[in-house]
Design an enzyme around this catalytic site. Structure first.
Site, PDB file in Angstrom:
ATOM      1  NE  ARG A  46      -2.870   0.407   3.373  1.00 42.75           N
ATOM      2  CZ  ARG A  46      -2.197   0.671   4.497  1.00 42.75           C
ATOM      3  NH1 ARG A  46      -1.535   1.807   4.631  1.00 42.75           N
ATOM      4  NH2 ARG A  46      -2.177  -0.198   5.485  1.00 42.75           N
ATOM      5  CE1 TYR A  98     -18.520   9.874 -15.045  1.00 40.14           C
ATOM      6  CE2 TYR A  98     -17.157   9.884 -13.072  1.00 40.14           C
ATOM      7  CZ  TYR A  98     -18.047   9.243 -13.904  1.00 40.14           C
ATOM      8  OH  TYR A  98     -18.470   7.980 -13.606  1.00 40.14           O
ATOM      9  CG  ASP A 170     -10.454  14.805 -14.695  1.00 41.71           C
ATOM     10  OD1 ASP A 170      -9.809  14.232 -15.603  1.00 41.71           O
ATOM     11  OD2 ASP A 170     -11.340  14.244 -14.025  1.00 41.71           O
ATOM     12  CE  LYS A 195     -13.101   7.008 -17.817  1.00 41.62           C
ATOM     13  NZ  LYS A 195     -14.042   5.964 -17.457  1.00 41.62           N
TER      14      LYS A 195
HETATM   15  O1  P1T Z   1     -14.197   5.772 -13.588  1.00 42.75           O
HETATM   16  P1  P1T Z   1     -12.979   6.271 -12.867  1.00 42.75           P
HETATM   17  O2  P1T Z   1     -11.699   5.643 -13.276  1.00 42.75           O
HETATM   18  O3  P1T Z   1     -13.162   6.311 -11.381  1.00 42.75           O
HETATM   19  O4  P1T Z   1     -12.806   7.804 -13.349  1.00 42.75           O
HETATM   20  C1  P1T Z   1     -13.698   8.815 -13.039  1.00 42.75           C
HETATM   21  C2  P1T Z   1     -13.577   9.924 -14.031  1.00 42.75           C
HETATM   22  C3  P1T Z   1     -12.811  11.029 -13.720  1.00 42.75           C
HETATM   23  N1  P1T Z   1     -12.663  12.063 -14.582  1.00 42.75           N
HETATM   24  C4  P1T Z   1     -13.264  12.053 -15.793  1.00 42.75           C
HETATM   25  C5  P1T Z   1     -13.085  13.218 -16.708  1.00 42.75           C
HETATM   26  C6  P1T Z   1     -14.031  10.959 -16.174  1.00 42.75           C
HETATM   27  O5  P1T Z   1     -14.610  10.980 -17.373  1.00 42.75           O
HETATM   28  C7  P1T Z   1     -14.213   9.861 -15.275  1.00 42.75           C
HETATM   29  C8  P1T Z   1     -15.051   8.683 -15.619  1.00 42.75           C
HETATM   30  N2  P1T Z   1     -15.902   8.881 -16.694  1.00 42.75           N
HETATM   31  C9  P1T Z   1     -16.744   7.958 -17.251  1.00 42.75           C
HETATM   32  C10 P1T Z   1     -16.875   6.710 -16.784  1.00 42.75           C
HETATM   33  C11 P1T Z   1     -17.516   8.439 -18.416  1.00 42.75           C
HETATM   34  O6  P1T Z   1     -18.090   7.636 -19.155  1.00 42.75           O
HETATM   35  O7  P1T Z   1     -17.538   9.666 -18.610  1.00 42.75           O
END
Ligand code: P1T
Length: 380
Positions: A46, A98, A170, A195
């Protein structure tokens, strides 16, 4: 060293013990020590793990930052950054983010006394107008999810710096290949590595890049104290994805521009949101702070929800699914899917209506994707 070389090599030096060119996945949860207080480098996974550290170094190098930190999800990274705040602190956030990011601040951190003001950050001076004595942080996305607004990261960071505010960007939609917020003055660049960074829709992860030593030390402490760390296997997948980030983003950007141009030419489409379209109000700014437009395209279809639903049902290559950034093309309906956690009034105010469709344009053949979008529009 230029980006492609860094993408291929950063955090990727051969394993010291075996020479393995593809680094081993170190799954150990704990590490033997030479004596009390004498670890050989790692103690407990961790706190630090060799596979994770490779990913963290790579993210830092690709973002032009001094340090990287990896997390179990994008929201794990967001939660950890938000935990820099104390009760009573105030955050200024751009309107379009988001849905999960808004939900976290609105429904979780509000219970801990963190206050949120959302603004139209297209005007950098709106930051100064919204700032209070208790403001600590400015939270941005650019391009934003799902409306593809482009915010002037450099201008906002200049305003925020004068006010002593930490700017978090972000950078998920752009990826480190197309945009580097730290170089534009932000303190933290954040990714959902789910992503583009990993790029194959096969893991969930998050990452941060920072240069300021004090901010890094506080985040490193929180990473261990809060524990939203990724598994070594997911770090391996993210690292493997990173090796081809530049190749994928070139194709995503090429395909998305072609799809956006074709959408714009259709009489069934009311409006297209893609910053690298010459007609976009963000074209000049986007060209200044991004090298290409990336793979995300949003648009409004004429005929409201019924038309949107028919279009989504008619696509053959694009799967109807949340998420983005994988090699395969996806399509979704923000109002009912990714942004359904926003109260309807908020959604309407922001312009996320029933006619809005978001595409994550993959790396398939350009002509095939354009033809698929055309035939789906014809089916509406
Ligand atoms: O899903 P996660 O890895 O926890 O990420 C969250 C997140 C954070 N910032 C942005 C700009 C994002 O688009 C996302 C997650 N977004 C999607 C799942 C979506 O379909 O837009």
């Amino acid at each position: 060293m230029r980006f492609a070389t860094k993408a291929v090599h950063s955090g990727g030096e051969p394993d010291k013990a075996t020479g393995a060119v593809s680094p081993p996945i170190v799954t150990a949860s704990t590490f033997a020590q030479d004596g009390i207080g004498k670890p050989r480098g790692y103690e407990y996974s961790r706190s630090g793990n060799p596979t994770r550290e490779r990913l963290e170094r790579a993210v830092a190098q690709l973002e032009g930052g001094k340090h990287g930190l990896a997390f179990s999800s994008g929201l794990g990274a967001i939660t950890t950054v938000a935990s820099l705040l104390n009760k009573g602190d105030h955050v200024i956030m751009c309107n379009d983010v988001y849905g999960g990011t808004f939900r976290l601040f609105d429904r979780v951190f509000s219970n801990f006394g963190i206050r949120l003001t959302r603004i139209d950050a297209r005007d950098p001076d709106a930051i100064a107008r919204a700032a209070k004595k208790s403001t600590r942080m400015v939270w941005l996305e650019s391009p934003t999810n799902p409306l593809m607004l482009v915010l002037d990261i450099r201008a906002i960071s200049t305003v925020a710096k004068k006010l002593g505010l930490l700017v978090v960007v972000d950078n998920t939609f752009a990826s480190p290949y197309l945009q580097n917020p730290l170089k534009l003055g932000a303190a933290v660049s954040l990714h959902s590595t789910t992503k583009y960074v990993s790029g194959h829709s096969d893991m969930i992860g998050g990452a941060l890049a920072v240069s300021d030593e004090e901010v890094y030390e506080r985040l490193k402490f929180l990473q261990n104290a809060m524990g939203a760390v990724p598994s070594p296997f997911d770090c391996f997948l993210a690292l493997r994805g990173l090796r081809t980030l530049h190749l994928r983003m070139d194709q995503h950007s090429k395909n998305a521009l072609a799809v956006a141009e074709n959408l714009q030419a259709s009489r069934r489409v009311a409006e297209v949101y893609y910053p690298f379209l010459p007609s976009s109000p963000y074209h000049r700014l986007a060209k200044k702070q991004m090298s290409q437009g990336g793979g995300m395209v949003s648009f409004r279809i004429k005929g409201g929800y019924a038309a949107a639903s028919r279009f989504l049902d008619s696509l053959e290559l694009f799967s109807l699914a949340e998420s983005l950034g994988g090699v395969e093309s996806l399509a979704e309906h923000p109002a009912r899917m990714t942004h359904s956690s926003l109260p309807e009034k908020e959604r309407r105010k922001m312009g996320i209506g029933d006619d809005l469709i978001r595409l994550s344009v993959g790396v398939e053949d350009t002509v095939d994707l354009v033809e698929d979008v055309k035939q789906a529009l014809d089916s509406v």
